[in-house]
Motif scaffolding. Structure first.
Motif, mmCIF file in Angstrom:
data_model
loop_
_atom_site.group_PDB
_atom_site.id
_atom_site.type_symbol
_atom_site.label_atom_id
_atom_site.label_comp_id
_atom_site.label_asym_id
_atom_site.label_seq_id
_atom_site.Cartn_x
_atom_site.Cartn_y
_atom_site.Cartn_z
ATOM 1 N N LEU A 86 0.849 -1.193 0.000
ATOM 2 C CA LEU A 86 0.000 0.000 0.000
ATOM 3 C C LEU A 86 0.877 1.232 0.000
ATOM 4 O O LEU A 86 1.912 1.267 0.674
ATOM 5 N N ARG A 87 0.474 2.229 -0.766
ATOM 6 C CA ARG A 87 1.191 3.515 -0.795
ATOM 7 C C ARG A 87 0.170 4.648 -0.814
ATOM 8 O O ARG A 87 -0.815 4.597 -1.552
ATOM 9 N N ILE A 88 0.418 5.657 0.002
ATOM 10 C CA ILE A 88 -0.432 6.853 0.053
ATOM 11 C C ILE A 88 0.434 8.064 -0.239
ATOM 12 O O ILE A 88 1.462 8.271 0.415
ATOM 13 N N ASP A 89 0.039 8.841 -1.229
ATOM 14 C CA ASP A 89 0.789 10.032 -1.621
ATOM 15 C C ASP A 89 0.087 11.265 -1.061
ATOM 16 O O ASP A 89 -1.049 11.559 -1.439
ATOM 17 N N PHE A 90 0.758 11.979 -0.159
ATOM 18 C CA PHE A 90 0.163 13.168 0.427
ATOM 19 C C PHE A 90 0.522 14.448 -0.329
ATOM 20 O O PHE A 90 -0.001 15.514 -0.018
#
Length: 563
Positions: A86-90
């Motif tokens: 999982l990757r979340i780009d802020f």
């Protein structure tokens, strides 16, 4: 009227004192330490991850440098073995990015803002050892540099997990001990993807169920946490260095140069105080609850306590308060934290299981690690099932006082918009009555807020519509409310139709909605938001602001008597 006394000068106590002082309530803060915490604090690593709403709150209170003192994450990665799950780009949504800050910097920033705030005083080197209270206030005795009695209108114990205030009150603190155990280190090193936090589940070569988190701090520093077996001995310095070198090799392909700044070995406890209010004395932060398993942030929840309690004590100090208003603090905050603790207790067997639990875990998670990964990520980011509820659905201050008379009016459950009653409102552009344009979040904290949804107001200059349509009558109704309120206008609000009116508390929670301007209904909702008319402080007999149902039981005793 006497000042509010806050026992404890950690982040929660300082935030509470600052919020009170901003509302022109005089406040005295007792700090047991002789001198403020210095940068040496990183040698015993203590940090806090703050959500966007909490960061915005601290800025609104006057700690404008909070983002500069911490690191706003650019993203989040969750790995399992060698695979990125999982990757979340802020970077594309910076308003949703958490802020990671060292606790000593957070305390220093809050203290500086408080001392520049006017009616506030920090008294160092003193410890509370006795409390007395009556219908008009609280008497507090301290020892240390200032061995004397102090008089306050209210007392708040934010003095940590071993709270003296809680013990003097005789309030029980049940829960579970050592539900998680971690080794933690702060290192200066160059890791891949600076500014991106990392959770690594089952890294190569590590025992099954191992977890490592890496969270960036300013100045090239990182906080690393390793999940440890609960029954093992404390790690030696050599064992910690061995873990650190193995972790850096896994992430960087080799042992990169690093400097170990500080380290610690700590256990996480889950506890919830039976009562958060006894008469004129309240508990907040770690004095009221302990959490931290699965990445939960105790300081974040403590600052939410401070935000909730501060506007209620301010209203009580300036205008008087009803029993319902002051009791609502415990009902709302204890309820919200209890939800999070129960959710964490339910998730722990699935995420820390072995042996007989393994079959259950595989069944519930469909034989895949992705369910675990998502649950862990949500907990670390303060969202999902393991996050504290942001909706005070059972609050005595947010249930509609009366339903709309029209069948086409807003639902009493949804509020007629995407925000449920008791939930936190969306941050939309608003226009004030003086024509000032800004954000709704920036107008919170001063009193109640009334927002009219009026499509088209963003097209025309405010001078054309401020005196047209509903505005004159609504402005008159707001001016006649029983407590301070401000009228704002927005062109649109998520899920709302034209002419919907929202009544919002100082902490951003939605009290009620109605369509159009009905002054009597608006007044009733505003009266609900303050818990009804204040009880006169001169009333005879027991303290009129005492907690509902209080009796001389073990949890109600107030320790210490003046000789």
């Amino acid at each position: 009227m006497d000042p509010v006394i806050v026992a404890g000068a950690g982040p929660v106590g300082l935030a509470l004192a600052l919020a009170l002082a901003r509302r022109e309530v005089p406040v005295i803060v007792f700090d047991e330490a002789e001198t403020p915490t210095s940068a040496e604090g990183l040698r015993r690593p203590r940090t806090a991850v703050l959500g966007p709403a909490t960061t915005a709150l601290l800025e609104r209170l006057g700690y404008g440098a909070v983002r500069r003192d911490g690191t706003t994450w650019q993203g989040w990665r969750t790995l399992r073995r060698r695979t990125e799950m999982l990757r979340i780009d802020f970077t594309s949504s910076p308003d949703e990015a958490p802020l990671h800050i060292a606790q000593h910097r957070l305390e220093a920033g809050l203290r500086a803002a408080l001392l520049n705030c006017g009616p506030a005083r920090v008294v160092t080197g003193c410890r509370v050892d006795a409390i007395e209270q009556d219908a008009h206030g609280v008497s507090v005795h301290t020892r240390g540099e200032h061995e004397t009695w102090w008089r306050g209108s209210f007392l708040v114990g934010s003095d940590g997990p071993r709270s003296t205030i809680r013990k003097l009150l005789g309030v029980r603190f049940p829960g579970r001990t050592a539900v998680d155990r971690h080794a933690v280190a702060v290192v200066e090193a160059e890791l891949p993807e600076p500014g991106v936090a990392l959770l690594h589940r089952d890294p190569p070569g590590a025992p099954a169920g191992q977890e490592i988190t890496a969270r960036p701090l300013p100045d090239g520093l990182w906080r690393l946490d390793w999940l440890l077996p609960a029954q093992t001995r404390q790690l030696t310095s050599d064992a910690l260095v061995e873990r650190l070198r193995a972790t850096l090799t896994t992430w960087c392909g080799e042992v990169v140069p690093y400097e170990l700044i500080g380290s610690a070995d700590y256990s996480v406890h889950q506890r919830l105080a039976r009562r958060w209010r006894v008469g004129r004395v309240f508990l907040a932060g770690d004095a009221a609850h302990l959490m931290g398993a699965l990445g939960a942030q105790s300081i974040e929840e403590g600052i939410r306590d401070a935000e909730n309690l501060s506007w209620k004590l301010s209203m009580a100090w300036h205008d008087g308060a009803s029993k319902l208003l002051l009791n609502s603090y415990e009902a709302e905050r204890r309820g919200a934290v209890g939800v999070r603790l129960r959710a964490t207790d339910q998730a722990l067997p699935l995420l820390r299981a072995s042996g007989a639990w393994q079959t259950v875990r595989q069944t519930l998670l469909a034989g895949s690690g992705r369910g675990q990964i998502e649950m862990l990520t949500d907990s670390h980011l303060g969202r999902g099932a393991t996050a504290a509820s942001s909706v005070y659905a059972r609050s005595p201050l947010t249930l509609p006082a009366q339903r709309s008379g029209s069948k086409s009016g807003p639902s009493p459950l949804t509020g007629g918009c995407d925000t449920p009653l008791g939930g936190i409102v969306s941050d939309v552009p608003v226009t004030a009555m003086d024509g000032t344009v800004g954000r709704l979040r920036d107008r919170l904290g001063r009193g109640l807020v009334v927002v009219l949804v009026a499509p088209g107001t963003g097209v025309w200059e405010s001078r054309h519509w401020l005196t047209a349509g509903l505005m004159p009558r609504l402005a008159s109704a707001v001016a006649a409310l029983p407590t301070r309120a401000e009228l704002l206008v927005t062109e649109s609000y998520p899920g709302a139709s034209a002419h919907l009116v929202l009544l919002i508390r100082p902490d951003g929670h939605l009290v009620a909605t109605m369509v159009g301007c009905r002054p009597a209904e608006l007044y009733a909702y505003a009266d609900l938001a303050r818990g009804g008319p204040p009880v006169p402080s001169q009333a005879s007999g027991p303290d009129p602001t005492d907690a509902s149902g209080a009796s001389a039981g073990a949890d109600d005793q107030v320790g210490g008597r003046r000789g």
